[in-house]
Design an enzyme around this catalytic site. Structure first.
Site, PDB file in Angstrom:
ATOM      1  N   GLU A   1     -25.545  -6.892  27.256  1.00  0.00           N
ATOM      2  CA  GLU A   1     -24.788  -5.953  26.416  1.00  0.00           C
ATOM      3  C   GLU A   1     -25.186  -4.520  26.774  1.00  0.00           C
ATOM      4  O   GLU A   1     -26.326  -4.248  27.124  1.00  0.00           O
ATOM      5  CB  GLU A   1     -25.099  -6.282  24.948  1.00  0.00           C
ATOM      6  CG  GLU A   1     -24.951  -5.167  23.934  1.00  0.00           C
ATOM      7  CD  GLU A   1     -23.514  -4.760  23.696  1.00  0.00           C
ATOM      8  OE1 GLU A   1     -22.641  -5.633  23.696  1.00  0.00           O
ATOM      9  OE2 GLU A   1     -23.284  -3.549  23.529  1.00  0.00           O
TER      10      GLU A   1
ATOM     11  N   CYS B   1      -0.145   6.068   7.221  1.00  0.00           N
ATOM     12  CA  CYS B   1      -1.440   5.667   7.776  1.00  0.00           C
ATOM     13  C   CYS B   1      -1.184   4.661   8.905  1.00  0.00           C
ATOM     14  O   CYS B   1      -0.290   3.840   8.807  1.00  0.00           O
ATOM     15  CB  CYS B   1      -2.227   5.006   6.643  1.00  0.00           C
ATOM     16  SG  CYS B   1      -3.617   4.051   7.167  1.00  0.00           S
TER      17      CYS B   1
ATOM     18  N   CYS C   1       0.835  -1.206   0.000  1.00  0.00           N
ATOM     19  CA  CYS C   1       0.000   0.000   0.000  1.00  0.00           C
ATOM     20  C   CYS C   1       0.865   1.249   0.000  1.00  0.00           C
ATOM     21  O   CYS C   1       1.826   1.342   0.761  1.00  0.00           O
ATOM     22  CB  CYS C   1      -0.887  -0.008   1.244  1.00  0.00           C
ATOM     23  SG  CYS C   1      -1.901   1.458   1.387  1.00  0.00           S
TER      24      CYS C   1
ATOM     25  N   GLN D   1     -18.274  -8.305  14.506  1.00  0.00           N
ATOM     26  CA  GLN D   1     -16.848  -8.593  14.275  1.00  0.00           C
ATOM     27  C   GLN D   1     -16.476  -8.100  12.877  1.00  0.00           C
ATOM     28  O   GLN D   1     -17.196  -8.363  11.916  1.00  0.00           O
ATOM     29  CB  GLN D   1     -16.589 -10.098  14.374  1.00  0.00           C
ATOM     30  CG  GLN D   1     -16.901 -10.698  15.737  1.00  0.00           C
ATOM     31  CD  GLN D   1     -15.872 -10.338  16.799  1.00  0.00           C
ATOM     32  OE1 GLN D   1     -14.788  -9.813  16.506  1.00  0.00           O
ATOM     33  NE2 GLN D   1     -16.211 -10.603  18.054  1.00  0.00           N
TER      34      GLN D   1
ATOM     35  N   CYS E   1      -9.964  -9.502  22.366  1.00  0.00           N
ATOM     36  CA  CYS E   1      -9.126  -8.911  21.315  1.00  0.00           C
ATOM     37  C   CYS E   1      -7.894  -8.260  21.947  1.00  0.00           C
ATOM     38  O   CYS E   1      -7.168  -7.542  21.280  1.00  0.00           O
ATOM     39  CB  CYS E   1      -9.918  -7.888  20.501  1.00  0.00           C
ATOM     40  SG  CYS E   1     -10.623  -6.592  21.504  1.00  0.00           S
TER      41      CYS E   1
ATOM     42  N   TYR F   1     -21.313  -9.431  27.136  1.00  0.00           N
ATOM     43  CA  TYR F   1     -20.868  -8.505  26.087  1.00  0.00           C
ATOM     44  C   TYR F   1     -21.320  -9.076  24.732  1.00  0.00           C
ATOM     45  O   TYR F   1     -20.526  -9.272  23.823  1.00  0.00           O
ATOM     46  CB  TYR F   1     -19.348  -8.303  26.123  1.00  0.00           C
ATOM     47  CG  TYR F   1     -18.824  -7.934  27.481  1.00  0.00           C
ATOM     48  CD1 TYR F   1     -18.765  -6.608  27.894  1.00  0.00           C
ATOM     49  CD2 TYR F   1     -18.413  -8.927  28.380  1.00  0.00           C
ATOM     50  CE1 TYR F   1     -18.296  -6.266  29.158  1.00  0.00           C
ATOM     51  CE2 TYR F   1     -17.951  -8.596  29.647  1.00  0.00           C
ATOM     52  CZ  TYR F   1     -17.891  -7.272  30.031  1.00  0.00           C
ATOM     53  OH  TYR F   1     -17.427  -6.952  31.278  1.00  0.00           O
TER      54      TYR F   1
ATOM     55  N   CYS G   1      -7.638   1.804  -0.156  1.00  0.00           N
ATOM     56  CA  CYS G   1      -7.388   1.080   1.096  1.00  0.00           C
ATOM     57  C   CYS G   1      -7.593  -0.402   0.824  1.00  0.00           C
ATOM     58  O   CYS G   1      -8.600  -0.803   0.238  1.00  0.00           O
ATOM     59  CB  CYS G   1      -8.337   1.558   2.185  1.00  0.00           C
ATOM     60  SG  CYS G   1      -8.105   0.610   3.705  1.00  0.00           S
TER      61      CYS G   1
HETATM   62  C1  LIG Z   1     -15.707  -7.217  21.512  1.00  0.00           C
HETATM   63  S1  LIG Z   1     -17.397  -6.774  21.394  1.00  0.00           S
HETATM   64  C2  LIG Z   1     -18.132  -8.374  21.397  1.00  0.00           C
HETATM   65  C3  LIG Z   1     -19.501  -8.477  20.788  1.00  0.00           C
HETATM   66  C4  LIG Z   1     -20.030  -9.853  20.474  1.00  0.00           C
HETATM   67  N1  LIG Z   1     -19.651 -10.843  21.436  1.00  0.00           N
HETATM   68  C5  LIG Z   1     -19.644 -10.283  19.067  1.00  0.00           C
HETATM   69  O1  LIG Z   1     -18.858 -11.216  18.888  1.00  0.00           O
HETATM   70  O2  LIG Z   1     -20.145  -9.672  18.113  1.00  0.00           O
HETATM   71  C6  LIG Z   1     -17.690  -6.127  22.986  1.00  0.00           C
HETATM   72  C7  LIG Z   1     -19.103  -5.681  23.240  1.00  0.00           C
HETATM   73  O3  LIG Z   1     -19.150  -5.243  24.597  1.00  0.00           O
HETATM   74  C8  LIG Z   1     -20.034  -4.141  24.697  1.00  0.00           C
HETATM   75  N2  LIG Z   1     -19.676  -3.433  25.947  1.00  0.00           N
HETATM   76  C9  LIG Z   1     -18.629  -2.608  26.153  1.00  0.00           C
HETATM   77  N3  LIG Z   1     -18.614  -2.197  27.439  1.00  0.00           N
HETATM   78  C10 LIG Z   1     -19.648  -2.794  28.063  1.00  0.00           C
HETATM   79  C11 LIG Z   1     -20.156  -2.766  29.390  1.00  0.00           C
HETATM   80  N4  LIG Z   1     -19.548  -2.048  30.335  1.00  0.00           N
HETATM   81  N5  LIG Z   1     -21.237  -3.492  29.690  1.00  0.00           N
HETATM   82  C12 LIG Z   1     -21.834  -4.253  28.729  1.00  0.00           C
HETATM   83  N6  LIG Z   1     -21.415  -4.316  27.456  1.00  0.00           N
HETATM   84  C13 LIG Z   1     -20.334  -3.601  27.105  1.00  0.00           C
HETATM   85  C14 LIG Z   1     -19.812  -3.376  23.409  1.00  0.00           C
HETATM   86  O4  LIG Z   1     -20.905  -2.548  23.101  1.00  0.00           O
HETATM   87  C15 LIG Z   1     -19.591  -4.513  22.407  1.00  0.00           C
HETATM   88  O5  LIG Z   1     -20.816  -4.861  21.794  1.00  0.00           O
END
Ligand SMILES: C[S@@+](CC[C@H](N)C(=O)[O-])C[C@H]1O[C@@H](n2cnc3c(N)ncnc32)[C@H](O)[C@@H]1O
Length: 468
Positions: free
Chosen positions: A349, A81, A75, A299, A425, A328, A176
Site C-alpha cells: 500500500e 448537491c 433530499c 471502505q 470501484c 492496494y 445529509c
Molecule cells: C480502493 S482502496 C482499497 C483499500 C483496501 N483494499 C480496502 O478494502 O480497504 C485503494 C488503496 O490503494 C492505495 N493506493 C493508491 N495508489 C497507490 C499506488 N500507486 N501504490 C500503492 N497503493 C496505492 C490507496 O491509498 C488506497 O488505500
C-alpha cells in the site's frame, strides 16, 4: 456534428437508457446525445453543451413526460448537491442499471469472453450508509435562482458539498441522508458556532480563511472521529473551535485537527494533531478489529464492505496452503480478513500510516502470517521484491479508480499466480486492465456489489484464472 450545435435546443428527445457515469442516452438524427440528471423514459428538450463529431452532450431544460420509473427524491438538496444523483430512480432499477454498467464495460472495453454476470448484491441500507463524509467551508455559498432574483442579501458562508464541476461553489447542507445523524448534528452545530463567533470561512480563490474542511468518520463500533482542517495558524481561534466540539459532543472518541496552509485540502503530507481522545477509531468485522487512522482508507459503507470481502474471499478459494498478495491493501483489511485461510499474506500500500495500521491490525487480531510494505505499487512490486519473498498463488488487487499502473499489470503477467481476484470501484478501468491480461487469464466469475445506493457508482469483483 460540429461545434455549431452548442447551445442548440433539441426538442422531444426520449431518454432511452443509462450509460456510464450516470449519464443517459438519447438519439438525435442517428447521433448519440448524452444527457445528465434524467431517467430512462423521460421525454425532454435538451440544450447541447458539447457537440463532438461522434456524440453530443446536453442538459434537459424542459420535461414533457416523466419516466414511470421515477420516484420522489427524499433530499431537499437533490439536484444541486452532487452527492446522490440517482435519488429519482427507484432502488431496484438502480441495481439493474449498475449491473448493466458492468456488463457494458466488459463487453465494450474488455472485449473478452465473460461468464454470466451475477445479480448485484444490494445494500440493506439505502440511506445513512456511509461511515465518512467530507464537508467544505466556503465564503461563497451557492445561491438558488430564486435567491439571486430576489433583492435580499443572504448569508454567503456555507458548510457542505461542492457543486459538481465548480471548485469554488459550496451547497450549504442542513441534512445529509448519507451518514447517521451525529454527522448532521456536528456539521450544523459547528457552522452555527462559527457564524455566531464570526470566524472566517475559507475563500478558495484567494486561499485565505480560518475554517477549511470538516471530516466526520463513524464506525460499526459506534466510535466517532472528527477532523477539522484550518487554513490559518490562529492558535486562539483553533483552540476555541476544538474546545467547542469537545464540550458539545462528548461522544467524539477521536478529535483531531490539521493546520493546512497548502493550496489543496489533501492532508496525507500534513501533521494531524490530536486535540482530544485517541488518534484512531475501530471497525469490527467477523470478530476482527480494524484500527483506522485519519489518513487511512476504509471502505465507506461498512456493512457492504463485509459483503464485498466475503465475495473476494470466496473467489480466492483458499485452503490454507496459499501465499496471497493483497495489493492496494489500505489498512490491511482484506489481508487480515483472509489471513486465517492462507499460509501467508503480503499486503502492499502507498500510504505509510495505513501500513502502520495494517501491522497493528494483524497484532490486534493475533495474526502472525501477514507482512506489510509501504510504497508505490509499481516500485515495490519489482524483481528484487520477488527474489526476497515467496511468489503468490493468489493475488487480490483492489486499486483506486484509475485502476492498476501498466507496470503492475505487466508484473502480474510475469508472476502468473494461479488466481487473481480483482476488486474495483471502477469497472471501466477494471475492464481495461483485464483486457491486458486476457492472453494468460480467463474471466471465470463476476460479482457486482452495491456499496453506494442513490449514486451510479458500482463495485465489482472478478475472478481470473491462469489459462493452462
Ligand atoms: C480502493 S482502496 C482499497 C483499500 C483496501 N483494499 C480496502 O478494502 O480497504 C485503494 C488503496 O490503494 C492505495 N493506493 C493508491 N495508489 C497507490 C499506488 N500507486 N501504490 C500503492 N497503493 C496505492 C490507496 O491509498 C488506497 O488505500
Amino acid at each position: 456534428m460540429s461545434r455549431k450545435m452548442k447551445n442548440k435546443v433539441l426538442s422531444n428527445l426520449r431518454i432511452e437508457r443509462i450509460a456510464s457515469e450516470g449519464k443517459c442516452v438519447a438519439h438525435y438524427e442517428g447521433k448519440v446525445v448524452f444527457v445528465q440528471n434524467v431517467a430512462p423514459g423521460d421525454l425532454v428538450d435538451v440544450r447541447i453543451t458539447k457537440g463532438r463529431s461522434a456524440f453530443m452532450e446536453g442538459e434537459a431544460i424542459n420535461f414533457h413526460e416523466f419516466s414511470k420509473d421515477r420516484v420522489e427524491p427524499f433530499c431537499r438538496h437533490f439536484g444541486t448537491c452532487g452527492g446522490c444523483k440517482w435519488q429519482h430512480i427507484n432502488y431496484d432499477l438502480q441495481k439493474t442499471y449498475k449491473w448493466q454498467q458492468v456488463v457494458d464495460q466488459f463487453t465494450r472495453i474488455a472485449k473478452v469472453p465473460i461468464p454470466k454476470v451475477s445479480r448485484i448484491i444490494g445494500s440493506a441500507n439505502t440511506q445513512y450508509y456511509r461511515n465518512k463524509l467530507d464537508f467544505t467551508f466556503s465564503n461563497n455559498r451557492w445561491l438558488t435562482k430564486e435567491e439571486i432574483n430576489s433583492e435580499e442579501t443572504f448569508e454567503r458562508n456555507a458548510l457542505g458539498f461542492h457543486i459538481p464541476k465548480m471548485f469554488d461553489k459550496i451547497v450549504d447542507i442542513d441534512h445529509c441522508y448519507l451518514q447517521g445523524n451525529i454527522s448532521n448534528e456536528i456539521r450544523n452545530s459547528l457552522r452555527d458556532f462559527a457564524l455566531r463567533e464570526k470566524l472566517s470561512f475559507y475563500d478558495i480563490r484567494n486561499q485565505v480563511g480560518l475554517l477549511r474542511n470538516l471530516i466526520v468518520r463513524t464506525s460499526s463500533t459506534e466510535e466517532i472521529m472528527v477532523i477539522v482542517q484550518f487554513g490559518e495558524e490562529d492558535k486562539v481561534a483553533v483552540q476555541k473551535v476544538m474546545q467547542f466540539l469537545k464540550d458539545c459532543f462528548p461522544s467524539i472518541d477521536s478529535l483531531l485537527y490539521i493546520i493546512n496552509l497548502k493550496k489543496n485540502e489533501t492532508f496525507h503530507d500534513q501533521e494531524v494533531i490530536t486535540f482530544y481522545g485517541k488518534d484512531f477509531i475501530e471497525e469490527q468485522m467477523e470478530g476482527l478489529r480494524f484500527r483506522i487512522g485519519p489518513k487511512s482508507f476504509y471502505q465507506t459503507n461498512s456493512d457492504q464492505a463485509y459483503e464485498l470481502y466475503k465475495v473476494a474471499r470466496s473467489f480466492a478459494e483458499l485452503d490454507g496452503r496459499e501465499v496471497v498478495y493483497d495489493l492496494y491493501t489500505g489498512t490491511g483489511t482484506i489481508a487480515n480478513f483472509v489471513a486465517k485461510m492462507a499460509k501467508q499474506v503480503i499486503g502492499i500500500e502507498y500510504v505509510e500510516a495505513a501500513i502502520e495500521d495494517a501491522k497493528i491490525n494483524s497484532q490486534l487480531n493475533g495474526l502472525k502470517n501477514t507482512l506489510f510494505y509501504a510504497g508505490d505499487m509499481k516500485d515495490v512490486l519489482n524483481e528484487e521484491f520477488l527474489e526476497t519473498h515467496p511468489k503468490p498463488d493468489v493475488v487480490i488487487t483492489d486499486p483506486p479508480r484509475a485502476g492498476m499502473h501498466e507496470d503492475v499489470v505487466k508484473m502480474l503477467m510475469k508472476l502468473q499466480p494461479q488466481k487473481i481476484v480483482y476488486v474495483s470501484c471502477n469497472p471501466a478501468t477494471q475492464a481495461r486492465d483485464i483486457a491486458l491480461m486476457a492472453e494468460k487469464y480467463s474471466v471465470e466469475k463476476i460479482q457486482p456489489v452495491d456499496m453506494f445506493p442513490q449514486t451510479y457508482h458500482v463495485e465489482n469483483v472478478v475472478q481470473l484464472i491462469l489459462k493452462s
